[in-house]
Design a protein around this motif. Structure first.
Motif, short mmCIF file in Angstrom:
data_model
loop_
_atom_site.label_atom_id
_atom_site.label_comp_id
_atom_site.label_asym_id
_atom_site.label_seq_id
_atom_site.Cartn_x
_atom_site.Cartn_y
_atom_site.Cartn_z
N ILE A 102 -22.45 33.61 41.44
CA ILE A 102 -21.35 34.33 41.85
C ILE A 102 -21.05 35.37 40.88
CG2 ILE A 102 -18.65 34.28 42.64
CD1 ILE A 102 -19.51 31.43 44.02
N GLY A 103 -20.99 36.63 41.43
CA GLY A 103 -20.83 37.73 40.48
C GLY A 103 -19.54 38.33 40.45
N ALA A 104 -18.60 38.18 41.43
CA ALA A 104 -17.23 38.83 41.88
C ALA A 104 -16.55 38.23 42.97
CB ALA A 104 -17.34 40.28 41.87
N LEU A 105 -15.41 38.20 42.93
CA LEU A 105 -14.47 37.89 43.78
C LEU A 105 -13.50 39.18 44.41
CD1 LEU A 105 -12.84 34.40 42.76
CD2 LEU A 105 -15.07 34.84 44.00
N ILE A 106 -13.40 39.12 45.70
CA ILE A 106 -12.53 40.20 46.08
C ILE A 106 -11.48 39.41 47.06
CG2 ILE A 106 -12.37 42.28 47.68
CD1 ILE A 106 -15.19 42.79 47.26
N TYR A 107 -10.37 39.90 47.02
CA TYR A 107 -9.02 39.38 47.71
C TYR A 107 -8.78 40.39 48.73
CZ TYR A 107 -8.45 35.93 43.98
OH TYR A 107 -8.91 34.83 43.07
N THR A 108 -8.53 40.20 49.83
CA THR A 108 -8.20 41.33 50.92
C THR A 108 -6.60 41.33 50.88
OG1 THR A 108 -8.01 39.84 52.62
CG2 THR A 108 -10.02 40.92 52.69
N HIS A 109 -5.80 40.52 50.51
CA HIS A 109 -4.31 40.57 50.09
C HIS A 109 -3.89 39.32 49.43
CE1 HIS A 109 -4.80 38.50 54.07
NE2 HIS A 109 -3.51 38.11 53.95
N ASN A 110 -2.59 39.06 49.29
CA ASN A 110 -2.00 38.42 48.51
C ASN A 110 -1.70 36.87 49.12
OD1 ASN A 110 0.92 37.93 49.26
ND2 ASN A 110 0.36 40.14 49.47
N HIS A 111 -1.66 36.70 50.43
CA HIS A 111 -1.28 35.44 51.09
C HIS A 111 -2.09 34.34 50.38
CE1 HIS A 111 0.61 37.48 54.68
NE2 HIS A 111 1.42 37.45 53.75
N ALA A 112 -1.46 33.25 50.25
CA ALA A 112 -1.92 32.22 49.60
C ALA A 112 -3.23 31.49 50.41
CB ALA A 112 -0.89 30.83 49.74
N ALA A 215 -5.29 49.44 52.69
CA ALA A 215 -5.00 49.65 54.00
C ALA A 215 -3.68 48.80 54.51
CB ALA A 215 -6.26 49.02 54.67
N PRO A 216 -2.37 49.26 54.08
CA PRO A 216 -1.48 48.42 54.40
C PRO A 216 -1.33 48.25 56.02
CG PRO A 216 -0.75 50.84 53.62
CD PRO A 216 -2.39 50.69 53.37
N GLY A 217 -0.92 47.12 56.30
CA GLY A 217 -0.72 46.64 57.62
C GLY A 217 0.17 45.37 57.58
N GLU A 218 -0.80 44.43 57.67
CA GLU A 218 -0.14 42.84 57.80
C GLU A 218 0.58 42.49 56.52
OE1 GLU A 218 -1.55 39.52 56.46
OE2 GLU A 218 -1.33 38.15 58.24
N THR A 219 0.00 43.24 55.45
CA THR A 219 0.91 43.23 54.08
C THR A 219 0.62 44.67 53.49
OG1 THR A 219 -1.29 42.44 52.98
CG2 THR A 219 0.27 40.48 53.69
N GLN A 222 -2.72 45.19 51.57
CA GLN A 222 -4.00 44.92 52.31
C GLN A 222 -4.87 45.77 51.73
OE1 GLN A 222 -5.23 41.92 55.24
NE2 GLN A 222 -3.06 42.33 54.66
N LEU A 223 -6.21 45.60 51.78
CA LEU A 223 -7.27 46.31 51.66
C LEU A 223 -8.42 46.17 52.43
CD1 LEU A 223 -9.95 44.67 50.40
CD2 LEU A 223 -8.41 44.89 48.12
N PHE A 224 -9.36 47.00 52.79
CA PHE A 224 -10.35 46.48 53.64
C PHE A 224 -11.70 46.91 52.69
CE2 PHE A 224 -9.82 51.04 55.84
CZ PHE A 224 -11.02 51.48 55.21
#
Ligand SMILES: [Zn+2]
Length: 577
Positions: A102-112, A215-219, A222-224
């Motif tokens: 695993i070379g990296a992680l990406i979080y689309t937003h902060n939700h637990a 990409a703000p929306g649900e939070t 948010q990113l895409f």
């Protein structure tokens, strides 16, 4: 699962002491509702799905998905599940797909449910973690002062205390089979974002060209993720196979729905060939994706625009929910079924987002108290007995929302009445059984059990399971959270200046108590009455209840100058977190 005591009390038992004749037991779910719930089960069928070569989506392991992207000599993971336990299951499945590291992680937003399982993927935590620049701060807010009420409402909405089988079971949570973050046996394993950006970031991860777009929306954070070479778009939570949760009944600040539409438009402009959301299954095919994204953004804009027009005509929230309905071509769209969000809740959310709590009717400016309203209703009904008959009658007539409202007034006048609570519970249960919306169903059914005394929602998080998360929250955040928990009755006459020093992180803070108000200061105060000195981890463990205060003070792990009485008095002035 939390330990719970489930005994289903039917309306028949109410009749035992009310002497009513016909059973007012709510009917079983209509075929349409149970068919819809069955279809959702299929949508969340647990498995690893190959979307296209090198892109795998883990569905059904928790409420959210985790997505594996294969590169040349390593892989990266988009969203990492809500707990170590579910993340470990996904990791084991991903390992069957590829043995690349695993070379990296990406979080689309902060939700637990998207960020708390990281350490199961990368046990030493040493990895690049991409996220929006505000995500870290949003994560810190999990430890905020509203935690008790948000936890209670979340537990109802996600059905954490409902039985797992039978007529009134927790069938699903709308976007997945269950929520792991509320399970007290699950362990949080957060790795903090360390590669953040503001608007857009173009980079190469494991040899794959990756574009991250805010990409703000649900939070708001948010990113895409756009993988142009492969035509793969990962939209996070800005689209999933259900009407969007423009307002969440667990309680959320206003979600700017026009931002949400703009973010969907940025995705449409890319014309993706694969759409891989963080909840529900992926879609393939440019035309189908374009049609789906367009319907989704149109539905959101339609609800927004029609609500605003109604507001400008002077309609109040209760009237707006009747006035704003999706047009048939959107109402029938498979991605706009109300399994998670609801148009009516969205309308109310947009109203209060723009205009706040006041509905505009002067009669509601300073309304009568709940006691007076209940007494007034009873007087109109010919006394409490009349109110009781009206509530029971409404239940029998299957006017469940009205029955629940009348029973609420009855409970207000007779808080100890089991009969009153049972009528309300029966009404709520019937409303729950009518729902295909998971949040509504779970909330109704949970509150029914609470009224019957069958469940009691409490914070059952095991401190040791939360420690790895809490240890990543800046210590200043804990001190800054203290003022909102000051108990007025213990501090009404107090005047006290307290300084905190945390030598391990070289940080200092102050709290000044002035007769019922505690002021937080970002620096050490000038002439403190009391100084508290401790390593930040010691203070965190004290706050979590993992250390005995007496032993900690006796061992000298917390040092203080000033009087011991002042110290004890100071700590007692705050509600325990
Ligand atoms: Zn989510």
């Amino acid at each position: 699962m939390p330990a719970m005591l489930i005994r289903i009390v039917t309306a028949a038992s109410v009749c035992l002491f009310l002497g009513c004749q016909a059973s007012s037991e709510p009917s079983s779910p209509a075929p349409a509702e149970s068919a819809a719930l069955e279809r959702m089960k299929e949508e969340f069928r647990r498995g690893i799905y190959e979307v296209t070569e090198g892109v795998h989506q883990a569905v059904g392991f928790g409420i959210a998905n985790s997505i594996l992207i294969e590169g040349d000599d390593c892989v990266f993971i988009v969203d990492v599940m809500g707990a170590m336990e579910t993340a470990a299951e996904v990791r084991a499945e991903f390992a069957k797909v590829t043995d690349k590291p695993i070379g990296a992680l990406i979080y689309t937003h902060n939700h637990a449910d998207h960020v708390m399982g990281g350490l199961a993927f990368v046990p030493d935590g040493q990895v690049d973690v991409y996220a929006h620049e505000t995500t870290n701060d949003h994560i810190n807010r999990f430890a905020n002062v509203l935690r008790p009420i948000l936890r209670t409402r979340s537990a109802r909405m996600f059905g954490s205390y409902l039985p797992r089988g039978g007529l009134d079971a927790m069938e699903n949570v709308g976007l997945g089979p269950f929520v792991e973050t509320l399970d007290p046996d699950m362990t949080l394993g957060l790795i903090r974002p360390n590669k953040t950006f503001a608007d857009e970031l173009e980079t190469e991860i494991c040899g794959v060209q990756v574009r991250l777009v805010h990409a703000p929306g649900e939070t708001d954070d948010q990113l895409f993720v756009w993988l142009e070479e492969r035509g793969v778009l990962l939209p996070g939570d800005n689209i999933y196979k259900a009407f969007p949760n423009l307002y969440s009944i667990r309680g959320t600040p206003y979600r700017d729905v026009r931002d949400w539409v703009r973010s969907l438009d940025r995705m449409r402009a890319l014309r993706p060939t694969y759409l891989v959301p963080s909840h529900t299954r992926a879609i393939s095919g440019q035309d189908e994706i374009q049609e789906t994204l367009t319907a989704y953004r149109d539905a959101i804009q339609f609800v927004h625009d029609q609500t605003v027009q109604g507001m400008n005509r002077g309609l109040r929230p209760d009237e707006l929910v009747d006035a704003v309905k999706l047009p048939p071509h959107l109402a029938g769209h498979p991605y706009l079924q109300e399994y998670y969000g609801k148009v009516a809740w969205s309308v109310r959310g947009i109203f209060s987002g723009y205009l706040g709590w006041f509905d505009g009717d002067a009669a509601r400016l300073e309304p009568v108290s709940p006691d007076d309203r209940a007494a007034g209703m009873a007087a109109l009904a010919g006394g409490v007995e009349g109110l009781q008959h009206a509530a029971e009658h409404a239940l029998k007539e299957e006017k469940y929302a009205w029955a629940a409202e009348l029973a609420s007034h009855w409970i207000q006048l007779a808080p100890a009445s089991r009969a009153a609570k049972q009528v309300k519970a029966d009404a709520l249960r019937a409303l729950g059984r009518e729902q295909v919306n998971a949040n509504a169903r779970n909330y109704y059914l949970s509150q029914a059990l609470e009224l019957e005394g069958m469940i009691e929602i409490r914070d059952q998080t095991k401190p040791e399971n939360a420690l790895s998360f809490v240890s990543t929250v800046p210590i200043g955040r804990f001190i800054a959270a203290m003022p909102a928990n000051l108990l007025y009755e213990k501090s009404a006459d107090a005047e006290l200046v307290v300084g905190f020093r945390f030598p391990d992180v070289d940080e200092a803070y102050g709290i000044e108590i002035r007769r019922g108000v505690a002021e937080f200061n970002d620096a050490f105060p000038e002439n403190p009455d009391l100084t508290i000195r401790a390593d930040s981890h010691v203070w965190r463990e004290l706050v979590l209840g993992l250390r005995s205060p007496i032993k900690t003070f006796a061992a000298g792990d917390v040092k203080f100058s000033g009087s011991a009485l002042d110290l004890v008095g100071f700590l007692r002035m705050f509600r325990k977190p």
